[in-house]
Each structure stands twice: as C-alpha cells, then as structure tokens.
Design a protein around this motif. Structure first.
Motif, PDB file in Angstrom:
ATOM      1  N   GLY A  48      17.560 -10.987   7.016  1.00  0.00           N
ATOM      2  CA  GLY A  48      18.038  -9.996   7.965  1.00  0.00           C
ATOM      3  C   GLY A  48      17.047  -9.642   9.062  1.00  0.00           C
ATOM      4  N   LYS A  49      15.848 -10.210   9.016  1.00  0.00           N
ATOM      5  CA  LYS A  49      14.825  -9.949  10.028  1.00  0.00           C
ATOM      6  C   LYS A  49      14.513 -11.243  10.776  1.00  0.00           C
ATOM      7  CE  LYS A  49      12.359  -6.845   6.899  1.00  0.00           C
ATOM      8  NZ  LYS A  49      11.073  -6.591   6.253  1.00  0.00           N
ATOM      9  N   ILE A  50      13.930 -11.096  11.925  1.00  0.00           N
ATOM     10  CA  ILE A  50      13.320 -12.243  12.595  1.00  0.00           C
ATOM     11  C   ILE A  50      12.011 -12.487  11.858  1.00  0.00           C
ATOM     12  CG2 ILE A  50      12.298 -13.101  14.745  1.00  0.00           C
ATOM     13  CD1 ILE A  50      15.396 -12.741  14.794  1.00  0.00           C
ATOM     14  N   THR A  51      11.736 -13.733  11.534  1.00  0.00           N
ATOM     15  CA  THR A  51      10.505 -14.078  10.839  1.00  0.00           C
ATOM     16  C   THR A  51       9.670 -14.987  11.737  1.00  0.00           C
ATOM     17  OG1 THR A  51      11.650 -13.972   8.711  1.00  0.00           O
ATOM     18  CG2 THR A  51       9.518 -15.095   8.744  1.00  0.00           C
ATOM     19  N   VAL A  52       8.422 -14.642  11.894  1.00  0.00           N
ATOM     20  CA  VAL A  52       7.481 -15.475  12.636  1.00  0.00           C
ATOM     21  C   VAL A  52       6.534 -16.081  11.610  1.00  0.00           C
ATOM     22  CG1 VAL A  52       5.625 -15.536  14.339  1.00  0.00           C
ATOM     23  CG2 VAL A  52       7.620 -14.067  14.715  1.00  0.00           C
ATOM     24  N   GLN A  74       3.368  -7.420  14.832  1.00  0.00           N
ATOM     25  CA  GLN A  74       4.009  -6.852  13.644  1.00  0.00           C
ATOM     26  C   GLN A  74       3.974  -5.330  13.689  1.00  0.00           C
ATOM     27  OE1 GLN A  74       5.476  -8.457  10.427  1.00  0.00           O
ATOM     28  NE2 GLN A  74       6.327  -6.533  11.116  1.00  0.00           N
ATOM     29  N   GLU A  75       2.821  -4.767  14.036  1.00  0.00           N
ATOM     30  CA  GLU A  75       2.691  -3.311  14.105  1.00  0.00           C
ATOM     31  C   GLU A  75       3.641  -2.708  15.132  1.00  0.00           C
ATOM     32  OE1 GLU A  75      -1.388  -2.503  14.985  1.00  0.00           O
ATOM     33  OE2 GLU A  75      -2.066  -2.988  12.958  1.00  0.00           O
ATOM     34  N   GLN A  76       3.755  -3.347  16.298  1.00  0.00           N
ATOM     35  CA  GLN A  76       4.590  -2.825  17.381  1.00  0.00           C
ATOM     36  C   GLN A  76       6.079  -2.882  17.063  1.00  0.00           C
ATOM     37  OE1 GLN A  76       3.379  -1.197  20.204  1.00  0.00           O
ATOM     38  NE2 GLN A  76       1.633  -1.313  18.848  1.00  0.00           N
ATOM     39  N   ARG A  77       6.513  -3.923  16.403  1.00  0.00           N
ATOM     40  CA  ARG A  77       7.951  -4.096  16.128  1.00  0.00           C
ATOM     41  C   ARG A  77       8.356  -3.519  14.786  1.00  0.00           C
ATOM     42  NH1 ARG A  77      10.418  -3.678  20.061  1.00  0.00           N
ATOM     43  NH2 ARG A  77      12.166  -4.969  19.519  1.00  0.00           N
ATOM     44  N   GLY A  78       7.429  -3.335  13.886  1.00  0.00           N
ATOM     45  CA  GLY A  78       7.730  -2.757  12.582  1.00  0.00           C
ATOM     46  C   GLY A  78       8.398  -3.748  11.642  1.00  0.00           C
ATOM     47  N   LEU A  79       8.445  -3.369  10.390  1.00  0.00           N
ATOM     48  CA  LEU A  79       8.987  -4.254   9.360  1.00  0.00           C
ATOM     49  C   LEU A  79      10.509  -4.258   9.288  1.00  0.00           C
ATOM     50  CD1 LEU A  79       6.381  -3.572   6.551  1.00  0.00           C
ATOM     51  CD2 LEU A  79       6.698  -5.695   7.825  1.00  0.00           C
ATOM     52  N   ARG A  80      11.150  -3.327   9.966  1.00  0.00           N
ATOM     53  CA  ARG A  80      12.613  -3.284   9.927  1.00  0.00           C
ATOM     54  C   ARG A  80      13.232  -4.458  10.676  1.00  0.00           C
ATOM     55  NH1 ARG A  80      16.755  -0.878  12.670  1.00  0.00           N
ATOM     56  NH2 ARG A  80      15.446   0.053  14.235  1.00  0.00           N
ATOM     57  N   LYS A  81      12.620  -4.878  11.778  1.00  0.00           N
ATOM     58  CA  LYS A  81      13.172  -5.934  12.619  1.00  0.00           C
ATOM     59  C   LYS A  81      12.432  -7.260  12.506  1.00  0.00           C
ATOM     60  CE  LYS A  81      14.753  -2.775  16.197  1.00  0.00           C
ATOM     61  NZ  LYS A  81      14.699  -2.452  17.610  1.00  0.00           N
ATOM     62  N   LEU A  82      11.171  -7.222  12.116  1.00  0.00           N
ATOM     63  CA  LEU A  82      10.326  -8.402  12.213  1.00  0.00           C
ATOM     64  C   LEU A  82       9.436  -8.538  10.987  1.00  0.00           C
ATOM     65  CD1 LEU A  82       9.146 -10.693  14.111  1.00  0.00           C
ATOM     66  CD2 LEU A  82       7.469  -8.987  14.825  1.00  0.00           C
ATOM     67  N   GLN A  83       9.267  -9.783  10.539  1.00  0.00           N
ATOM     68  CA  GLN A  83       8.280 -10.075   9.503  1.00  0.00           C
ATOM     69  C   GLN A  83       7.409 -11.230   9.982  1.00  0.00           C
ATOM     70  OE1 GLN A  83       7.498  -8.639   6.190  1.00  0.00           O
ATOM     71  NE2 GLN A  83       5.743  -9.738   7.011  1.00  0.00           N
ATOM     72  N   VAL A  85       4.581 -13.786   9.014  1.00  0.00           N
ATOM     73  CA  VAL A  85       3.918 -14.376   7.853  1.00  0.00           C
ATOM     74  C   VAL A  85       2.866 -15.323   8.399  1.00  0.00           C
ATOM     75  CG1 VAL A  85       4.175 -15.717   5.736  1.00  0.00           C
ATOM     76  CG2 VAL A  85       6.051 -14.215   6.494  1.00  0.00           C
ATOM     77  N   SER A  86       1.613 -14.955   8.214  1.00  0.00           N
ATOM     78  CA  SER A  86       0.503 -15.737   8.727  1.00  0.00           C
ATOM     79  C   SER A  86      -0.009 -16.630   7.593  1.00  0.00           C
ATOM     80  CB  SER A  86      -0.583 -14.777   9.210  1.00  0.00           C
ATOM     81  OG  SER A  86      -1.417 -15.401  10.119  1.00  0.00           O
ATOM     82  N   GLU A 105      -5.944  -2.713   7.359  1.00  0.00           N
ATOM     83  CA  GLU A 105      -4.684  -2.758   6.621  1.00  0.00           C
ATOM     84  C   GLU A 105      -3.671  -3.600   7.398  1.00  0.00           C
ATOM     85  OE1 GLU A 105      -3.893  -1.542   3.547  1.00  0.00           O
ATOM     86  OE2 GLU A 105      -6.044  -1.159   3.435  1.00  0.00           O
ATOM     87  N   LEU A 106      -3.284  -4.721   6.814  1.00  0.00           N
ATOM     88  CA  LEU A 106      -2.357  -5.622   7.491  1.00  0.00           C
ATOM     89  C   LEU A 106      -0.914  -5.170   7.347  1.00  0.00           C
ATOM     90  CD1 LEU A 106      -3.715  -9.147   6.486  1.00  0.00           C
ATOM     91  CD2 LEU A 106      -3.990  -7.978   8.655  1.00  0.00           C
ATOM     92  N   SER A 107      -0.194  -5.213   8.449  1.00  0.00           N
ATOM     93  CA  SER A 107       1.257  -5.024   8.414  1.00  0.00           C
ATOM     94  C   SER A 107       1.931  -6.366   8.180  1.00  0.00           C
ATOM     95  CB  SER A 107       1.763  -4.443   9.735  1.00  0.00           C
ATOM     96  OG  SER A 107       1.181  -3.196   9.983  1.00  0.00           O
ATOM     97  N   MET A 108       1.347  -7.422   8.760  1.00  0.00           N
ATOM     98  CA  MET A 108       1.915  -8.759   8.570  1.00  0.00           C
ATOM     99  C   MET A 108       1.562  -9.248   7.173  1.00  0.00           C
ATOM    100  SD  MET A 108      -0.522 -11.290  10.784  1.00  0.00           S
ATOM    101  CE  MET A 108      -2.278 -11.364  10.521  1.00  0.00           C
ATOM    102  N   GLN A 109       2.313 -10.209   6.709  1.00  0.00           N
ATOM    103  CA  GLN A 109       2.038 -10.801   5.404  1.00  0.00           C
ATOM    104  C   GLN A 109       1.101 -11.987   5.592  1.00  0.00           C
ATOM    105  OE1 GLN A 109       5.481 -11.525   3.041  1.00  0.00           O
ATOM    106  NE2 GLN A 109       4.212 -11.277   1.233  1.00  0.00           N
ATOM    107  N   SER A 110       0.087 -12.066   4.763  1.00  0.00           N
ATOM    108  CA  SER A 110      -0.890 -13.140   4.851  1.00  0.00           C
ATOM    109  C   SER A 110      -0.757 -14.013   3.605  1.00  0.00           C
ATOM    110  CB  SER A 110      -2.298 -12.538   4.943  1.00  0.00           C
ATOM    111  OG  SER A 110      -3.269 -13.546   5.080  1.00  0.00           O
ATOM    112  N   THR A 111      -0.569 -15.322   3.829  1.00  0.00           N
ATOM    113  CA  THR A 111      -0.432 -16.250   2.715  1.00  0.00           C
ATOM    114  C   THR A 111      -1.415 -17.402   2.864  1.00  0.00           C
ATOM    115  OG1 THR A 111       1.259 -17.691   3.693  1.00  0.00           O
ATOM    116  CG2 THR A 111       2.050 -15.723   2.518  1.00  0.00           C
TER     117      THR A 111
END
Length: 165
Positions: A48-52, A74-83, A85-86, A105-111
């Motif tokens: 349901g989100k745009i994923t980068v 990620q911080e600017q768009r928030g987790l509701r609309k964007l995820q 994944v770095s 503190e990361l908002s983006m997900q780091s893998t």
C-alpha cells in the motif's frame, strides 16, 4: 544437443544470463535482512506504500552521500506513504550498523544483502541505484545514481509515484 543449446544451458546454469527486471515487472519479494534484528525484510511488508529500494555498499564513496538523502526523503514523506529500504550489498552487518549509526535514529529501513543475491534479483549491479516500486508491487522507475543531478531526478520520480493514483 547442438552446441548453441548446450552453450545457452551452461550460461543459465552459471548465472551469467541474469535477467534484469524492467519497469512494469513485479519487483522481487526479498529485500535483505534487517541490520538490527536480522529478520528477512519482504516487499509485501510495505504493501500500500511506494517503496524505494536503494542499493549501496560501504566501500562506495558516492553511496555514502546518497544515504542521508534517502533518510531525509523518508523523514519528509513519512511511513504512511513511503517506505525506503536501503540495502547494503555484499557487506557485513557490523560495518553497516557503524555507518547507519551516524544517521542517528533511522526512519528508513536498513538491510544487508551479504551474498549479493537480492541485488542480483533486480539485475543491476551498479552502486548506488534505486528502484521505485508502486503500491501494486510493480517497478515504476529505476535509475543508477551517478551524480547529484541523478539523485534529484530520483527524488522527483518518487514524488511523482506518491502523487499517482
């Protein structure tokens, strides 16, 4: 079996005939292991989100410049609309944790993609590169980040994907 068939068969077995996914294709499901929890991160986790999906490596100087940009987006768009994944390719979790700790503190997900299999599933080994995945799980855009202009263009593509219905 004729020689051409044998050659094609051997290429497929060796992995040299890696297929590259394209715009409109379904994105691969696996996005590496979370750098903190070591749990597998899957594309459906962002349904349901745009994923980068941002591929980078600790040895790549320009990659290190793109990380804060991905986090800022990620911080600017928030987790509701964007995820975002770095994905650190062919790196050790300890090295990735050290670098990402500098971003606080990361908002983006780091893998971490220790073997490079996740990057191979997308079919582009240039670092850094980004893949923009629509809400439907299909690739809407992809680009290699070779300059600040490319990074700006990628952000604009993400913005357009978020605005699209």
């Amino acid at each position: 079996m004729n020689r051409l068939s044998l050659l094609i068969f051997l290429l497929l077995l060796s992995g040299l005939a890696q297929a590259r996914i394209s715009v409109g294709d379904a994105a691969p499901l696996r996005l590496g292991k979370d750098v903190k929890s070591a749990e597998e991160v899957l594309l459906p986790d962002s349904a349901g989100k745009i994923t980068v999906v941002h591929f980078w490596a600790t040895w790549c100087d320009y990659c290190l410049k793109t990380l804060p940009a991905m986090e800022y987006m990620q911080e600017q768009r928030g987790l509701r609309k964007l995820q975002v994944v770095s994905v650190a390719v062919k790196d050790e979790p300890k090295a990735v944790r050290k670098i990402t700790a500098e971003l606080n503190e990361l908002s983006m997900q780091s893998t971490v993609d220790r073997t490079g299999k996740v990057a191979e599933s997308f079919g582009d080994d240039y670092m850094p590169n980004v893949w923009i995945i629509g809400r439907d799980g299909k690739v809407t855009a992809q680009m290699q980040l070779k300059s600040d202009e490319d990074l700006i263009k990628a952000v604009k593509l993400v913005e357009a994907a978020i605005r699209a219905k």
